[in-house]
Design an enzyme around this catalytic site. Structure first.
Site, PDB file in Angstrom:
ATOM      1  N   LYS A 152       0.857  -1.184   0.000  1.00 27.27           N
ATOM      2  CA  LYS A 152       0.000   0.000   0.000  1.00 27.27           C
ATOM      3  C   LYS A 152       0.893   1.234   0.000  1.00 27.27           C
ATOM      4  O   LYS A 152       2.069   1.175   0.382  1.00 27.27           O
ATOM      5  CB  LYS A 152      -0.901   0.014   1.237  1.00 27.27           C
ATOM      6  CG  LYS A 152      -2.185   0.808   1.049  1.00 27.27           C
ATOM      7  CD  LYS A 152      -3.190   0.081   0.175  1.00 27.27           C
ATOM      8  CE  LYS A 152      -4.501   0.863   0.059  1.00 27.27           C
ATOM      9  NZ  LYS A 152      -5.517   0.134  -0.717  1.00 27.27           N
ATOM     10  N   ASP A 160      -6.645   4.458  -5.029  1.00 29.78           N
ATOM     11  CA  ASP A 160      -7.400   4.324  -3.789  1.00 29.78           C
ATOM     12  C   ASP A 160      -8.089   5.666  -3.585  1.00 29.78           C
ATOM     13  O   ASP A 160      -8.267   6.429  -4.561  1.00 29.78           O
ATOM     14  CB  ASP A 160      -6.465   3.950  -2.630  1.00 29.78           C
ATOM     15  CG  ASP A 160      -7.207   3.491  -1.378  1.00 29.78           C
ATOM     16  OD1 ASP A 160      -7.635   2.333  -1.355  1.00 29.78           O
ATOM     17  OD2 ASP A 160      -7.359   4.295  -0.434  1.00 29.78           O
TER      18      ASP A 160
END
Length: 448
Positions: free
Chosen positions: A129, A169
Protein backbone atom coordinates in the site's frame (compact mmCIF):
# COMPACT_ATOMS: atom_id res chain seq x y z
CA UNK A 1 -4.12 -18.69 28.60
CA UNK A 2 -3.34 -20.98 25.68
CA UNK A 3 -0.03 -21.22 23.82
CA UNK A 4 -1.62 -19.25 20.99
CA UNK A 5 -2.84 -16.38 23.17
CA UNK A 6 0.57 -16.18 24.89
CA UNK A 7 2.21 -16.02 21.50
CA UNK A 8 -0.19 -13.35 20.20
CA UNK A 9 0.44 -11.23 23.31
CA UNK A 10 4.21 -11.41 22.87
CA UNK A 11 4.04 -10.44 19.18
CA UNK A 12 1.58 -7.63 19.95
CA UNK A 13 3.82 -6.28 22.74
CA UNK A 14 6.82 -6.20 20.41
CA UNK A 15 4.86 -4.33 17.72
CA UNK A 16 3.67 -1.76 20.26
CA UNK A 17 7.20 -1.34 21.62
CA UNK A 18 8.48 -0.56 18.16
CA UNK A 19 5.54 1.53 16.93
CA UNK A 20 3.56 2.74 19.97
CA UNK A 21 1.82 5.58 18.11
CA UNK A 22 0.62 3.62 15.07
CA UNK A 23 -2.95 3.28 16.32
CA UNK A 24 -4.59 2.23 13.06
CA UNK A 25 -1.98 -0.46 12.45
CA UNK A 26 -2.29 -1.75 16.01
CA UNK A 27 -6.09 -1.86 15.64
CA UNK A 28 -5.76 -3.92 12.46
CA UNK A 29 -3.37 -6.29 14.25
CA UNK A 30 -5.70 -6.68 17.22
CA UNK A 31 -8.72 -7.37 15.02
CA UNK A 32 -6.80 -9.95 13.04
CA UNK A 33 -5.21 -11.77 15.97
CA UNK A 34 -8.57 -12.22 17.71
CA UNK A 35 -9.77 -14.53 14.97
CA UNK A 36 -6.72 -16.78 14.55
CA UNK A 37 -6.51 -18.65 17.85
CA UNK A 38 -8.05 -21.92 16.57
CA UNK A 39 -5.62 -21.94 13.62
CA UNK A 40 -2.57 -21.60 15.86
CA UNK A 41 -3.86 -24.21 18.27
CA UNK A 42 -4.10 -26.61 15.35
CA UNK A 43 -0.75 -25.56 13.84
CA UNK A 44 1.87 -25.04 16.60
CA UNK A 45 4.55 -24.90 13.89
CA UNK A 46 3.33 -21.37 13.14
CA UNK A 47 4.36 -20.36 16.66
CA UNK A 48 7.73 -22.09 16.47
CA UNK A 49 8.59 -20.29 13.21
CA UNK A 50 7.21 -16.96 14.54
CA UNK A 51 5.13 -16.53 11.44
CA UNK A 52 3.17 -13.55 12.83
CA UNK A 53 6.32 -11.81 14.00
CA UNK A 54 7.57 -12.02 10.42
CA UNK A 55 4.24 -11.28 8.76
CA UNK A 56 3.49 -8.14 10.80
CA UNK A 57 6.84 -6.55 9.93
CA UNK A 58 6.83 -5.17 6.36
CA UNK A 59 9.45 -6.56 4.02
CA UNK A 60 10.31 -2.93 3.33
CA UNK A 61 8.81 0.53 3.80
CA UNK A 62 9.67 3.81 2.10
CA UNK A 63 8.95 7.37 3.18
CA UNK A 64 10.01 10.20 0.90
CA UNK A 65 9.72 13.93 0.29
CA UNK A 66 7.43 15.14 -2.51
CA UNK A 67 8.12 18.78 -3.47
CA UNK A 68 5.83 20.43 -6.04
CA UNK A 69 4.90 23.92 -7.26
CA UNK A 70 1.36 25.28 -6.90
CA UNK A 71 -0.38 27.60 -9.36
CA UNK A 72 0.90 30.68 -7.52
CA UNK A 73 4.48 29.54 -7.93
CA UNK A 74 4.89 28.51 -4.28
CA UNK A 75 6.83 25.36 -3.44
CA UNK A 76 4.83 22.88 -1.40
CA UNK A 77 6.11 19.72 0.32
CA UNK A 78 4.20 16.53 1.10
CA UNK A 79 5.17 13.11 2.36
CA UNK A 80 5.04 10.03 0.18
CA UNK A 81 4.85 6.42 1.38
CA UNK A 82 5.06 2.91 -0.03
CA UNK A 83 4.94 -0.16 2.19
CA UNK A 84 5.75 -3.51 0.57
CA UNK A 85 4.33 -5.84 3.18
CA UNK A 86 4.44 -9.38 1.84
CA UNK A 87 5.50 -10.83 -1.49
CA UNK A 88 5.08 -14.47 -0.45
CA UNK A 89 2.48 -15.25 -3.10
CA UNK A 90 3.33 -12.69 -5.79
CA UNK A 91 4.40 -9.11 -6.57
CA UNK A 92 3.23 -6.47 -4.11
CA UNK A 93 -0.19 -5.12 -5.08
CA UNK A 94 -2.18 -2.36 -3.45
CA UNK A 95 -3.46 1.14 -3.99
CA UNK A 96 -2.10 4.64 -3.55
CA UNK A 97 -4.17 6.93 -1.31
CA UNK A 98 -3.93 10.74 -1.54
CA UNK A 99 -5.60 12.24 1.55
CA UNK A 100 -4.51 14.56 4.39
CA UNK A 101 -4.95 11.74 6.92
CA UNK A 102 -2.33 9.50 5.29
CA UNK A 103 0.59 8.58 7.51
CA UNK A 104 2.76 5.52 8.03
CA UNK A 105 0.30 3.93 10.46
CA UNK A 106 -2.59 4.13 8.01
CA UNK A 107 -0.47 2.87 5.12
CA UNK A 108 0.72 -0.07 7.24
CA UNK A 109 -2.81 -0.94 8.36
CA UNK A 110 -4.01 -0.86 4.76
CA UNK A 111 -1.01 -2.84 3.52
CA UNK A 112 -1.43 -5.50 6.21
CA UNK A 113 -5.10 -5.95 5.32
CA UNK A 114 -4.15 -6.05 1.64
CA UNK A 115 -2.02 -9.18 2.14
CA UNK A 116 -5.06 -11.27 3.03
CA UNK A 117 -7.48 -9.53 0.70
CA UNK A 118 -5.19 -10.34 -2.22
CA UNK A 119 -4.74 -13.89 -0.97
CA UNK A 120 -8.52 -14.39 -0.93
CA UNK A 121 -8.82 -13.50 -4.62
CA UNK A 122 -6.92 -16.68 -5.49
CA UNK A 123 -4.66 -14.64 -7.77
CA UNK A 124 -0.83 -14.53 -7.44
CA UNK A 125 -0.44 -11.10 -5.82
CA UNK A 126 1.19 -10.04 -2.56
CA UNK A 127 0.24 -7.15 -0.30
CA UNK A 128 1.37 -3.52 -0.34
CA UNK A 129 0.00 0.00 0.00
CA UNK A 130 1.12 3.58 -0.43
CA UNK A 131 0.11 7.19 -0.81
CA UNK A 132 0.63 10.71 0.42
CA UNK A 133 -0.88 13.33 2.72
CA UNK A 134 -1.49 15.43 -0.41
CA UNK A 135 -5.14 16.46 -0.82
CA UNK A 136 -6.30 16.61 -4.46
CA UNK A 137 -9.57 18.32 -3.46
CA UNK A 138 -9.61 21.92 -4.58
CA UNK A 139 -6.42 21.56 -6.62
CA UNK A 140 -6.24 22.40 -10.30
CA UNK A 141 -5.39 19.76 -12.88
CA UNK A 142 -1.97 21.42 -13.26
CA UNK A 143 -1.27 21.19 -9.53
CA UNK A 144 -2.35 17.54 -9.39
CA UNK A 145 -0.17 16.78 -12.41
CA UNK A 146 2.92 18.42 -10.92
CA UNK A 147 2.41 16.62 -7.62
CA UNK A 148 1.93 13.24 -9.33
CA UNK A 149 5.04 13.76 -11.43
CA UNK A 150 7.12 14.54 -8.36
CA UNK A 151 5.62 11.60 -6.45
CA UNK A 152 6.36 9.15 -9.27
CA UNK A 153 9.90 10.47 -9.71
CA UNK A 154 10.72 8.82 -6.39
CA UNK A 155 8.24 5.93 -6.44
CA UNK A 156 9.56 4.60 -9.74
CA UNK A 157 12.76 3.54 -7.99
CA UNK A 158 10.84 0.96 -5.96
CA UNK A 159 8.25 -0.58 -8.31
CA UNK A 160 8.31 -2.90 -11.32
CA UNK A 161 6.19 -5.40 -13.26
CA UNK A 162 7.35 -8.37 -11.17
CA UNK A 163 8.09 -6.37 -8.00
CA UNK A 164 5.29 -3.97 -7.10
CA UNK A 165 2.28 -2.83 -9.14
CA UNK A 166 0.34 0.04 -7.48
CA UNK A 167 -3.26 1.04 -8.23
CA UNK A 168 -5.61 3.80 -7.10
CA UNK A 169 -7.40 4.32 -3.79
CA UNK A 170 -9.08 7.30 -2.10
CA UNK A 171 -8.04 10.48 -3.93
CA UNK A 172 -6.38 8.58 -6.77
CA UNK A 173 -8.69 8.09 -9.73
CA UNK A 174 -8.24 8.01 -13.47
CA UNK A 175 -6.77 11.51 -13.64
CA UNK A 176 -4.09 10.77 -11.07
CA UNK A 177 -3.25 7.34 -12.50
CA UNK A 178 -2.80 8.94 -15.91
CA UNK A 179 -0.36 11.55 -14.60
CA UNK A 180 1.52 8.93 -12.58
CA UNK A 181 1.81 6.57 -15.54
CA UNK A 182 2.93 9.36 -17.86
CA UNK A 183 5.78 10.27 -15.53
CA UNK A 184 6.80 6.61 -15.13
CA UNK A 185 6.82 6.19 -18.90
CA UNK A 186 8.94 9.31 -19.33
CA UNK A 187 11.50 8.04 -16.81
CA UNK A 188 11.50 4.30 -17.43
CA UNK A 189 9.78 3.63 -20.75
CA UNK A 190 6.41 2.13 -21.60
CA UNK A 191 5.49 -0.72 -19.26
CA UNK A 192 1.72 -0.90 -19.38
CA UNK A 193 1.40 -3.29 -16.47
CA UNK A 194 3.27 -1.06 -14.00
CA UNK A 195 0.03 0.59 -12.74
CA UNK A 196 -3.53 -0.63 -12.78
CA UNK A 197 -6.69 1.42 -13.02
CA UNK A 198 -5.35 2.94 -16.23
CA UNK A 199 -7.48 4.51 -18.93
CA UNK A 200 -8.79 2.21 -21.65
CA UNK A 201 -6.70 3.98 -24.28
CA UNK A 202 -3.41 2.97 -22.65
CA UNK A 203 -3.85 -0.49 -21.19
CA UNK A 204 -6.72 -0.27 -18.74
CA UNK A 205 -9.36 -2.93 -18.24
CA UNK A 206 -13.05 -2.71 -18.86
CA UNK A 207 -15.01 -3.08 -15.59
CA UNK A 208 -12.08 -1.85 -13.46
CA UNK A 209 -13.91 1.37 -12.57
CA UNK A 210 -16.96 -0.57 -11.44
CA UNK A 211 -15.07 -3.48 -9.89
CA UNK A 212 -15.05 -2.69 -6.15
CA UNK A 213 -18.68 -1.59 -6.02
CA UNK A 214 -19.93 -4.39 -8.26
CA UNK A 215 -17.80 -6.93 -6.38
CA UNK A 216 -19.23 -5.74 -3.07
CA UNK A 217 -22.72 -6.57 -4.28
CA UNK A 218 -21.70 -9.93 -5.74
CA UNK A 219 -20.26 -10.80 -2.32
CA UNK A 220 -23.35 -9.45 -0.52
CA UNK A 221 -25.69 -11.44 -2.73
CA UNK A 222 -23.66 -14.59 -2.02
CA UNK A 223 -23.85 -13.85 1.72
CA UNK A 224 -27.63 -13.43 1.59
CA UNK A 225 -28.09 -16.46 -0.66
CA UNK A 226 -26.30 -18.63 1.93
CA UNK A 227 -29.03 -17.59 4.39
CA UNK A 228 -31.82 -18.47 1.93
CA UNK A 229 -32.31 -14.75 1.30
CA UNK A 230 -31.76 -12.30 -1.58
CA UNK A 231 -30.78 -8.68 -2.07
CA UNK A 232 -33.85 -8.24 -4.28
CA UNK A 233 -36.47 -6.14 -2.54
CA UNK A 234 -34.13 -5.03 0.26
CA UNK A 235 -33.70 -1.44 1.47
CA UNK A 236 -30.01 -0.54 1.62
CA UNK A 237 -28.01 2.20 3.31
CA UNK A 238 -24.76 3.18 1.59
CA UNK A 239 -22.18 5.57 3.00
CA UNK A 240 -19.77 7.42 0.76
CA UNK A 241 -20.21 8.88 -2.70
CA UNK A 242 -16.93 7.93 -4.31
CA UNK A 243 -16.07 5.21 -6.76
CA UNK A 244 -17.01 2.29 -4.48
CA UNK A 245 -20.31 3.79 -3.37
CA UNK A 246 -21.43 4.89 -6.84
CA UNK A 247 -21.07 1.47 -8.39
CA UNK A 248 -22.37 -0.31 -5.30
CA UNK A 249 -25.52 1.79 -5.66
CA UNK A 250 -25.74 0.95 -9.37
CA UNK A 251 -25.35 -2.80 -8.93
CA UNK A 252 -27.65 -2.95 -5.89
CA UNK A 253 -30.33 -1.17 -7.93
CA UNK A 254 -29.80 -3.55 -10.86
CA UNK A 255 -30.20 -6.51 -8.51
CA UNK A 256 -33.56 -5.20 -7.33
CA UNK A 257 -32.64 -3.42 -4.09
CA UNK A 258 -33.47 0.17 -3.16
CA UNK A 259 -30.56 2.29 -1.93
CA UNK A 260 -31.81 5.24 0.12
CA UNK A 261 -28.63 7.09 1.18
CA UNK A 262 -25.25 8.37 0.00
CA UNK A 263 -22.82 10.60 1.90
CA UNK A 264 -19.58 12.54 1.94
CA UNK A 265 -17.46 14.06 4.70
CA UNK A 266 -19.99 16.86 5.35
CA UNK A 267 -23.27 14.99 5.44
CA UNK A 268 -25.66 12.69 3.60
CA UNK A 269 -28.69 12.60 1.34
CA UNK A 270 -31.78 10.47 1.89
CA UNK A 271 -34.06 9.59 -1.01
CA UNK A 272 -36.96 7.27 -0.08
CA UNK A 273 -37.55 6.61 -3.77
CA UNK A 274 -34.01 5.31 -4.24
CA UNK A 275 -30.72 7.06 -4.97
CA UNK A 276 -29.99 7.67 -8.66
CA UNK A 277 -26.35 6.64 -9.10
CA UNK A 278 -26.08 8.60 -12.36
CA UNK A 279 -26.77 11.86 -10.53
CA UNK A 280 -24.23 11.01 -7.83
CA UNK A 281 -21.69 10.09 -10.51
CA UNK A 282 -22.22 13.40 -12.34
CA UNK A 283 -21.82 15.42 -9.13
CA UNK A 284 -18.84 13.59 -7.64
CA UNK A 285 -16.84 12.29 -10.60
CA UNK A 286 -17.53 14.90 -13.28
CA UNK A 287 -18.19 18.12 -11.36
CA UNK A 288 -16.20 17.14 -8.23
CA UNK A 289 -19.00 18.67 -6.15
CA UNK A 290 -20.58 17.83 -2.78
CA UNK A 291 -23.31 15.31 -2.09
CA UNK A 292 -25.57 18.14 -0.88
CA UNK A 293 -25.95 19.06 -4.57
CA UNK A 294 -27.99 15.86 -5.02
CA UNK A 295 -30.83 17.23 -2.88
CA UNK A 296 -30.92 20.36 -5.01
CA UNK A 297 -31.46 18.30 -8.18
CA UNK A 298 -33.73 15.48 -6.97
CA UNK A 299 -37.06 16.62 -5.57
CA UNK A 300 -37.62 13.57 -3.35
CA UNK A 301 -34.23 13.83 -1.63
CA UNK A 302 -33.27 15.68 1.54
CA UNK A 303 -29.80 16.58 2.85
CA UNK A 304 -28.58 16.48 6.46
CA UNK A 305 -25.23 17.13 8.04
CA UNK A 306 -23.58 14.46 10.17
CA UNK A 307 -23.16 10.72 9.84
CA UNK A 308 -25.52 8.62 7.77
CA UNK A 309 -25.22 5.90 10.45
CA UNK A 310 -26.91 8.17 13.02
CA UNK A 311 -29.89 8.65 10.70
CA UNK A 312 -32.95 6.85 12.09
CA UNK A 313 -34.71 5.01 9.27
CA UNK A 314 -35.59 1.34 8.75
CA UNK A 315 -33.46 -0.67 6.32
CA UNK A 316 -32.15 -4.20 5.76
CA UNK A 317 -28.56 -4.03 4.50
CA UNK A 318 -25.70 -1.68 5.43
CA UNK A 319 -22.86 -1.05 2.97
CA UNK A 320 -20.25 1.24 4.58
CA UNK A 321 -18.19 2.52 1.64
CA UNK A 322 -16.57 5.68 3.05
CA UNK A 323 -13.57 5.21 5.35
CA UNK A 324 -12.10 3.35 8.31
CA UNK A 325 -13.90 3.35 11.69
CA UNK A 326 -17.00 5.11 10.38
CA UNK A 327 -19.30 2.83 12.40
CA UNK A 328 -18.56 2.77 16.13
CA UNK A 329 -20.44 0.97 18.89
CA UNK A 330 -23.16 3.61 19.26
CA UNK A 331 -23.76 3.79 15.50
CA UNK A 332 -23.88 0.01 15.38
CA UNK A 333 -26.61 0.05 18.05
CA UNK A 334 -28.61 2.44 15.86
CA UNK A 335 -28.07 0.13 12.89
CA UNK A 336 -29.46 -2.80 14.88
CA UNK A 337 -32.41 -0.73 16.10
CA UNK A 338 -33.21 0.19 12.49
CA UNK A 339 -33.58 -3.50 11.66
CA UNK A 340 -30.50 -4.11 9.52
CA UNK A 341 -29.53 -7.79 9.36
CA UNK A 342 -26.47 -7.64 7.09
CA UNK A 343 -23.36 -5.46 6.89
CA UNK A 344 -20.87 -5.81 4.03
CA UNK A 345 -17.83 -3.55 4.09
CA UNK A 346 -16.98 -1.59 0.96
CA UNK A 347 -14.44 0.55 2.82
CA UNK A 348 -11.36 -0.75 4.61
CA UNK A 349 -12.01 -1.51 8.31
CA UNK A 350 -15.12 0.71 8.53
CA UNK A 351 -16.37 -0.92 11.74
CA UNK A 352 -14.63 -0.47 15.09
CA UNK A 353 -14.11 -3.48 17.38
CA UNK A 354 -16.99 -2.24 19.54
CA UNK A 355 -19.25 -2.19 16.47
CA UNK A 356 -18.24 -5.74 15.56
CA UNK A 357 -19.19 -6.91 19.05
CA UNK A 358 -22.58 -5.20 18.78
CA UNK A 359 -23.22 -7.00 15.49
CA UNK A 360 -22.23 -10.38 16.93
CA UNK A 361 -24.49 -9.94 19.95
CA UNK A 362 -27.43 -8.93 17.77
CA UNK A 363 -26.90 -11.65 15.17
CA UNK A 364 -26.12 -9.18 12.38
CA UNK A 365 -24.00 -10.94 9.76
CA UNK A 366 -20.81 -9.12 8.81
CA UNK A 367 -18.87 -9.38 5.56
CA UNK A 368 -15.27 -8.36 6.29
CA UNK A 369 -13.66 -5.66 4.16
CA UNK A 370 -10.80 -7.87 3.03
CA UNK A 371 -13.42 -10.19 1.54
CA UNK A 372 -16.29 -7.92 0.51
CA UNK A 373 -14.26 -5.15 -1.14
CA UNK A 374 -11.69 -7.36 -2.88
CA UNK A 375 -13.27 -6.79 -6.28
CA UNK A 376 -11.09 -3.80 -7.10
CA UNK A 377 -7.78 -5.55 -6.59
CA UNK A 378 -9.14 -8.68 -8.28
CA UNK A 379 -9.82 -6.79 -11.50
CA UNK A 380 -6.51 -4.95 -11.11
CA UNK A 381 -4.84 -8.36 -11.23
CA UNK A 382 -6.97 -9.23 -14.27
CA UNK A 383 -5.75 -5.97 -15.85
CA UNK A 384 -2.18 -7.14 -15.25
CA UNK A 385 -3.01 -10.40 -17.04
CA UNK A 386 -4.46 -8.55 -20.02
CA UNK A 387 -1.39 -6.30 -20.20
CA UNK A 388 0.90 -9.35 -20.17
CA UNK A 389 -1.11 -10.97 -22.97
CA UNK A 390 -1.35 -7.72 -24.97
CA UNK A 391 -5.10 -8.37 -25.11
CA UNK A 392 -8.26 -6.63 -23.93
CA UNK A 393 -11.14 -8.72 -22.62
CA UNK A 394 -14.77 -7.70 -23.01
CA UNK A 395 -16.68 -6.07 -20.17
CA UNK A 396 -18.81 -9.20 -19.82
CA UNK A 397 -15.75 -11.47 -19.59
CA UNK A 398 -14.14 -9.35 -16.88
CA UNK A 399 -17.43 -8.93 -15.00
CA UNK A 400 -18.12 -12.68 -15.09
CA UNK A 401 -14.63 -13.42 -13.74
CA UNK A 402 -15.18 -10.81 -11.02
CA UNK A 403 -18.49 -12.40 -10.02
CA UNK A 404 -16.87 -15.84 -9.84
CA UNK A 405 -13.99 -14.49 -7.70
CA UNK A 406 -16.32 -12.76 -5.23
CA UNK A 407 -18.57 -15.81 -4.89
CA UNK A 408 -15.48 -17.97 -4.32
CA UNK A 409 -14.24 -15.55 -1.65
CA UNK A 410 -17.49 -15.91 0.25
CA UNK A 411 -17.46 -19.69 -0.18
CA UNK A 412 -13.88 -19.98 1.13
CA UNK A 413 -14.67 -17.70 4.08
CA UNK A 414 -17.77 -19.74 4.90
CA UNK A 415 -15.84 -23.01 4.64
CA UNK A 416 -13.05 -21.76 6.92
CA UNK A 417 -15.55 -20.59 9.53
CA UNK A 418 -17.27 -23.97 9.45
CA UNK A 419 -13.98 -25.91 9.59
CA UNK A 420 -13.00 -24.19 12.84
CA UNK A 421 -16.46 -24.34 14.40
CA UNK A 422 -17.11 -20.59 14.12
CA UNK A 423 -20.61 -20.79 12.71
CA UNK A 424 -21.51 -17.72 10.66
CA UNK A 425 -18.52 -15.63 11.73
CA UNK A 426 -17.59 -14.75 8.17
CA UNK A 427 -15.12 -12.10 9.32
CA UNK A 428 -13.05 -14.75 11.11
CA UNK A 429 -13.54 -17.08 8.17
CA UNK A 430 -12.11 -14.51 5.75
CA UNK A 431 -9.12 -13.85 8.02
CA UNK A 432 -8.38 -17.56 8.35
CA UNK A 433 -8.83 -18.37 4.65
CA UNK A 434 -6.60 -15.45 3.61
CA UNK A 435 -3.98 -16.21 6.25
CA UNK A 436 -3.71 -19.94 5.50
CA UNK A 437 -2.57 -19.43 1.92
CA UNK A 438 0.07 -16.87 2.88
CA UNK A 439 1.27 -18.95 5.84
CA UNK A 440 1.65 -22.04 3.66
CA UNK A 441 3.70 -20.06 1.13
CA UNK A 442 5.93 -18.62 3.86
CA UNK A 443 6.51 -22.03 5.43
CA UNK A 444 7.45 -23.50 2.04
CA UNK A 445 9.96 -20.71 1.34
CA UNK A 446 11.91 -20.98 4.59
CA UNK A 447 12.85 -18.29 7.08
CA UNK A 448 12.89 -15.16 4.92
Amino acid sequence: MTAATDYFASVRAEIERRDPNQTEFLEAIDNFFKTLEPVFEKHPEYIKTNILGRLTEPERAFQFRVPWVDDEGNVQVNRGFRVQFSGAIGPYKGGLRFHPSVNLSIVKFLGFEQIFKNSLTGLPIGGGKGGSDFDPKGKSDGEVMRFCQSFMTELQRHIGLDIDVPAGDIGVGGREIGFLYGQYRRLRGAERGILTGKGLSYGGSLARTEATGFGLLYYTEALLKAQGDSIKGKTVKVSGAGNVAIYAIQKATELGAKVVTASDSNGFVYDPNGIDYKVVQQIKEVERGRISDYAERVATATYQEGSVWDFDVDYDVALPCATQNEIDGAKAETLVKNGAKYVACGANMPCTPDAVQVFKKAGVLLGAAKAANAGGVAVSALEMSQNSERLSWTFEEVDNRLKDIMENIFAESQAAAEEYGLGKDYLAGANIAGFNKVADAMMAQGII
